[in-house]
Design an enzyme around this catalytic site. Structure first.
Site, PDB file in Angstrom:
ATOM      1  CE  LYS A 140      -2.374 100.631  11.401  1.00  0.00           C
ATOM      2  NZ  LYS A 140      -1.544 100.803  12.603  1.00  0.00           N
TER       3      LYS A 140
ATOM      4  CG  ASP B 146      -2.747 104.209  14.286  1.00  0.00           C
ATOM      5  OD1 ASP B 146      -3.381 104.935  15.079  1.00  0.00           O
ATOM      6  OD2 ASP B 146      -2.742 102.965  14.352  1.00  0.00           O
TER       7      ASP B 146
ATOM      8  CE  LYS C   9      -4.252 102.957  18.290  1.00  0.00           C
ATOM      9  NZ  LYS C   9      -3.332 102.549  17.213  1.00  0.00           N
TER      10      LYS C   9
ATOM     11  CG  ASP D 140       0.700 115.680  25.480  1.00  0.00           C
ATOM     12  OD1 ASP D 140       0.542 116.475  26.435  1.00  0.00           O
ATOM     13  OD2 ASP D 140       1.793 115.170  25.190  1.00  0.00           O
TER      14      ASP D 140
ATOM     15  CB  THR E 238      -9.286  95.748  20.607  1.00  0.00           C
ATOM     16  OG1 THR E 238      -8.017  95.958  20.000  1.00  0.00           O
ATOM     17  CG2 THR E 238     -10.367  96.385  19.772  1.00  0.00           C
TER      18      THR E 238
ATOM     19  NE  ARG F  52      -0.268  90.363  11.863  1.00  0.00           N
ATOM     20  CZ  ARG F  52      -0.640  90.077  13.106  1.00  0.00           C
ATOM     21  NH1 ARG F  52       0.086  89.265  13.834  1.00  0.00           N
ATOM     22  NH2 ARG F  52      -1.731  90.594  13.620  1.00  0.00           N
TER      23      ARG F  52
HETATM   24  O1  C5P Z   1      -1.443  92.469  10.574  1.00  0.00           O
HETATM   25  P1  C5P Z   1      -2.804  92.950  10.967  1.00  0.00           P
HETATM   26  O2  C5P Z   1      -3.801  92.930   9.815  1.00  0.00           O
HETATM   27  O3  C5P Z   1      -3.343  92.277  12.205  1.00  0.00           O
HETATM   28  O4  C5P Z   1      -2.567  94.490  11.306  1.00  0.00           O
HETATM   29  C1  C5P Z   1      -3.588  95.299  11.800  1.00  0.00           C
HETATM   30  C2  C5P Z   1      -3.072  96.681  12.082  1.00  0.00           C
HETATM   31  O5  C5P Z   1      -4.093  97.417  12.749  1.00  0.00           O
HETATM   32  C3  C5P Z   1      -1.842  96.741  12.979  1.00  0.00           C
HETATM   33  O6  C5P Z   1      -1.065  97.865  12.576  1.00  0.00           O
HETATM   34  C4  C5P Z   1      -2.420  96.935  14.353  1.00  0.00           C
HETATM   35  O7  C5P Z   1      -1.562  97.627  15.219  1.00  0.00           O
HETATM   36  C5  C5P Z   1      -3.656  97.814  14.046  1.00  0.00           C
HETATM   37  N1  C5P Z   1      -4.713  97.709  15.038  1.00  0.00           N
HETATM   38  C6  C5P Z   1      -5.332  96.518  15.380  1.00  0.00           C
HETATM   39  N2  C5P Z   1      -6.330  96.494  16.313  1.00  0.00           N
HETATM   40  C7  C5P Z   1      -6.707  97.614  16.893  1.00  0.00           C
HETATM   41  C8  C5P Z   1      -6.115  98.824  16.569  1.00  0.00           C
HETATM   42  C9  C5P Z   1      -5.099  98.835  15.628  1.00  0.00           C
HETATM   43  O8  C5P Z   1      -5.006  95.484  14.845  1.00  0.00           O
HETATM   44  N3  C5P Z   1      -7.683  97.568  17.770  1.00  0.00           N
END
Ligand code: C5P
Length: 233
Positions: free
Chosen positions: A31, A58, A60, A63, A118, A210
């Site tokens: 992503k 991604d 989002k 527009d 979220t 992460r």
């Molecule tokens: O590091 P982590 O596993 O938390 O990363 C989750 C990824 O998903 C990040 O790129 C974050 O921006 C994205 N994301 C999220 N929650 C959402 C939408 C996108 O964690 N509701």
């Protein structure tokens, strides 16, 4: 079979390429979000594609329909597999995105709709004029709105995916971030699920950042997540 997508949340193209090479064949889907795309632009998408990987772009999009249509055409030319739009952009915008994707045939990007971020709670929704529905009700309403106007799938939390996958047509894609392998650090995610739970509840694609990128051995961490995913498939 559900797929693992690793969120390439790094700041430069060099770092992105280094991570993708390090992880090797343990992951074939990445992503690229606003941070990396704003820093490095389409070149970083091309670099990841050139390494033989699939890309979820991604951005989002939200527009006017013509602008979103053109952005999806640009994404399609880059060969990305998935792109995101905001469902609140309206019917014409969603259709413009889906039609632009369809112009590439079966290989075109699949359009995923974001329902309610979220980060927003009931008060935030009221601030922008959404009253009379809880965030959970708004998620369901926007999911039905987006898919009935052609969106191929949804980005949703692992806590929402069970209900949405029961309500929406078979074949809808469900992309879930907020996934944490059993026993790993939660970080700033508040509502998490394990890979096995997410797949059991209907996720088709798990987005994990992460727990892979910050692991001492990212390839091994990714393989372990894939093993947890297949435990329920
Ligand atoms: O590091 P982590 O596993 O938390 O990363 C989750 C990824 O998903 C990040 O790129 C974050 O921006 C994205 N994301 C999220 N929650 C959402 C939408 C996108 O964690 N509701």
């Amino acid at each position: 079979m559900a797929e693992l997508i690793v969120a390439l949340d790094v700041q430069s193209r060099a770092e992105a390429v280094e991570k993708v090479n390090l992880i090797g064949d343990a992951v074939d889907f990445y992503k690229i979000g606003l941070e990396l795309f704003t820093a490095e632009g389409p070149d970083v998408v091309k670099a990841v594609k050139d390494l033989g990987k699939k890309v979820f772009l991604d951005l989002k999009l939200h527009d006017i329909p013509r602008t979103v249509e053109r952005a999806v055409l640009s994404g399609g030319k880059l060969g990305v597999e998935l792109m995101t739009i905001h469902s609140v952009g309206g019917k014409a915008m969603i259709k413009a995105a889906v039609d632009a994707a369809a112009s590439f045939g079966a290989a075109g990007p699949k359009i995923l709709a974001v329902t309610v971020l979220t980060s927003l709670d009931q008060t935030d929704l009221a601030d922008v004029g959404i009253v009379g529905r809880t965030p959970a009700e708004q998620v369901v309403a926007m999911a039905q709105f987006a898919t009935s106007n052609g969106a191929h799938g949804l980005v949703c939390s692992p806590k929402e995916v069970g209900e949405l996958s029961r309500l929406l047509p078979a074949g809808t894609l469900f992309i879930t971030p907020g996934v944490r392998p059993a026993g790993s650090a939660v970080g700033d995610q508040k509502r998490v699920a394990t890979p096995a739970d997410a797949v059991r509840d209907g996720s088709t694609h798990l987005v994990v950042g992460r727990p892979v990128l910050a692991a001492p051995d990212p390839a091994a961490a990714a393989r372990a997540i894939r093993a947890e995913m297949s435990a329920r498939m």
